[in-house]
Design a protein around this motif. Structure first.
Motif, PDB file in Angstrom:
ATOM      1  N   ALA A   6       0.822  -1.224  -0.051  1.00 58.04           N
ATOM      2  CA  ALA A   6       0.198   0.074  -0.085  1.00 58.04           C
ATOM      3  C   ALA A   6       0.895   1.365   0.075  1.00 58.04           C
ATOM      4  CB  ALA A   6      -0.856  -0.105   0.962  1.00 58.04           C
ATOM      5  N   GLN A   7       1.990   1.274   0.922  1.00 58.72           N
ATOM      6  CA  GLN A   7       2.945   2.374   0.801  1.00 58.72           C
ATOM      7  C   GLN A   7       3.692   2.573  -0.556  1.00 58.72           C
ATOM      8  OE1 GLN A   7       5.977   2.100   3.549  1.00 58.72           O
ATOM      9  NE2 GLN A   7       6.514   4.318   3.504  1.00 58.72           N
ATOM     10  N   ALA A   8       3.828   1.313  -1.243  1.00 59.53           N
ATOM     11  CA  ALA A   8       4.738   1.497  -2.513  1.00 59.53           C
ATOM     12  C   ALA A   8       3.693   2.053  -3.664  1.00 59.53           C
ATOM     13  CB  ALA A   8       5.269   0.355  -2.902  1.00 59.53           C
ATOM     14  N   GLN A   9       2.324   1.706  -3.379  1.00 57.93           N
ATOM     15  CA  GLN A   9       1.494   2.187  -4.347  1.00 57.93           C
ATOM     16  C   GLN A   9       1.215   3.610  -4.242  1.00 57.93           C
ATOM     17  OE1 GLN A   9      -2.301   0.241  -4.297  1.00 57.93           O
ATOM     18  NE2 GLN A   9      -3.427   1.215  -5.938  1.00 57.93           N
ATOM     19  N   ALA A  10       1.291   3.939  -3.041  1.00 61.78           N
ATOM     20  CA  ALA A  10       0.713   5.592  -2.669  1.00 61.78           C
ATOM     21  C   ALA A  10       1.779   6.449  -3.055  1.00 61.78           C
ATOM     22  CB  ALA A  10       0.651   5.539  -1.026  1.00 61.78           C
ATOM     23  N   THR A  11       3.197   5.796  -2.947  1.00 57.16           N
ATOM     24  CA  THR A  11       4.439   6.396  -3.385  1.00 57.16           C
ATOM     25  C   THR A  11       4.232   7.011  -4.999  1.00 57.16           C
ATOM     26  OG1 THR A  11       5.519   5.731  -1.620  1.00 57.16           O
ATOM     27  CG2 THR A  11       6.764   6.667  -3.466  1.00 57.16           C
ATOM     28  N   MET A  12       4.060   5.518  -5.562  1.00 54.88           N
ATOM     29  CA  MET A  12       3.988   5.538  -7.047  1.00 54.88           C
ATOM     30  C   MET A  12       2.851   6.633  -7.665  1.00 54.88           C
ATOM     31  SD  MET A  12       3.630   2.778  -9.819  1.00 54.88           S
ATOM     32  CE  MET A  12       3.829   1.199  -8.664  1.00 54.88           C
ATOM     33  N   VAL A  13       1.821   6.734  -6.845  1.00 50.13           N
ATOM     34  CA  VAL A  13       0.591   7.619  -7.320  1.00 50.13           C
ATOM     35  C   VAL A  13       0.971   8.898  -7.111  1.00 50.13           C
ATOM     36  CG1 VAL A  13      -1.879   8.491  -6.834  1.00 50.13           C
ATOM     37  CG2 VAL A  13      -1.374   5.800  -7.128  1.00 50.13           C
ATOM     38  N   ALA A  14       1.773   9.233  -5.781  1.00 49.30           N
ATOM     39  CA  ALA A  14       2.002  10.641  -5.600  1.00 49.30           C
ATOM     40  C   ALA A  14       3.131  11.253  -6.754  1.00 49.30           C
ATOM     41  CB  ALA A  14       2.639  10.711  -4.096  1.00 49.30           C
ATOM     42  N   GLU A  15       3.993  10.271  -6.893  1.00 48.18           N
ATOM     43  CA  GLU A  15       5.107  10.719  -7.825  1.00 48.18           C
ATOM     44  C   GLU A  15       4.455  10.934  -9.190  1.00 48.18           C
ATOM     45  OE1 GLU A  15       8.033   7.207  -8.075  1.00 48.18           O
ATOM     46  OE2 GLU A  15       8.842   8.057  -5.939  1.00 48.18           O
ATOM     47  N   GLN A  20       2.641  14.833 -13.426  1.00 45.37           N
ATOM     48  CA  GLN A  20       1.448  15.420 -14.297  1.00 45.37           C
ATOM     49  C   GLN A  20       1.424  16.869 -14.043  1.00 45.37           C
ATOM     50  OE1 GLN A  20      -1.822  12.830 -12.635  1.00 45.37           O
ATOM     51  NE2 GLN A  20      -1.855  11.762 -14.572  1.00 45.37           N
ATOM     52  N   LYS A  21       1.729  17.290 -12.719  1.00 42.17           N
ATOM     53  CA  LYS A  21       1.684  18.781 -12.803  1.00 42.17           C
ATOM     54  C   LYS A  21       2.770  19.575 -13.328  1.00 42.17           C
ATOM     55  CE  LYS A  21      -0.330  18.537  -8.088  1.00 42.17           C
ATOM     56  NZ  LYS A  21      -0.192  18.418  -6.800  1.00 42.17           N
ATOM     57  N   THR A  22       3.819  18.846 -13.592  1.00 41.51           N
ATOM     58  CA  THR A  22       5.132  19.644 -14.456  1.00 41.51           C
ATOM     59  C   THR A  22       5.224  19.269 -15.631  1.00 41.51           C
ATOM     60  OG1 THR A  22       6.622  17.827 -13.490  1.00 41.51           O
ATOM     61  CG2 THR A  22       6.138  19.787 -12.118  1.00 41.51           C
ATOM     62  N   ARG A  23       4.702  17.998 -16.110  1.00 40.67           N
ATOM     63  CA  ARG A  23       4.851  17.662 -17.528  1.00 40.67           C
ATOM     64  C   ARG A  23       3.752  17.489 -18.347  1.00 40.67           C
ATOM     65  NH1 ARG A  23      10.218  13.734 -17.647  1.00 40.67           N
ATOM     66  NH2 ARG A  23      11.678  15.366 -16.729  1.00 40.67           N
TER      67      ARG A  23
END
Length: 156
Positions: A6-15, A20-23
């Motif tokens: 769950a933590q890895a998934q949350a990190t991946m989604v955050a990244e 998406q905000k910058t590119r």
């Protein structure tokens, strides 16, 4: 276990959201599609589930008529599902899987992927798929009245 996942998934989604905000969207898609580890995990899931998908399609084909449906139930009672379990487990030593998942030493270094992590995930995922299939199908051969259908099997 699940917390790490769950933590890895949350990190991946955050990244991904930060990207998406910058590119532009196509740049983000290009980055995701060029990630060989991500591709390896997508192939891993697809490869590990292929036997179950094929088995399901065979069930649907057999269930199209009454005779086929009866033979399907009789086969399940006679543990015909065990051949699928053996096929799933044989995938662990499949040269096709090793090639597709880039689990050879040359491929791992050429594509800069984490082969031990992919191999571990493939092993766990494959064993889990076989175990789930065993538990879900064993009801047909171990419990009454489903197991009685085995006497109707025409081709043992």
């Amino acid at each position: 276990g699940r917390e790490q996942q769950a933590q890895a998934q949350a990190t991946m989604v955050a990244e991904l959201r930060a990207l998406q905000k910058t590119r532009p969207v196509l740049d983000v898609c290009s980055l995701v599609l060029s990630d060989y580890n991500l591709k390896s995990y997508a192939h891993l899931i697809s490869f590990a589930k292929q036997r179950l998908k094929d088995d399901h399609l065979q069930f649907l084909e057999q269930a199209k008529n009454r005779k086929g449906s009866i033979q399907l139930q009789a086969g399940l009672a006679a543990r015909s599902w065990a051949t699928t379990i053996c096929a799933i487990m044989s995938d662990l030593a499949s040269p096709e899987a090793m090639r597709l998942l880039r689990l050879t030493s040359q491929a791992a270094s050429a594509y800069n992927c984490d082969a031990p992590a992919v191999a571990d995930a493939f092993t766990r995922h494959t064993i889990r798929a076989a175990a789930h299939r065993t538990w879900s199908m064993s009801v047909y051969s171990e419990l009454q009245p489903q197991s009685w259908a085995g006497i109707l099997l025409e081709d043992p």
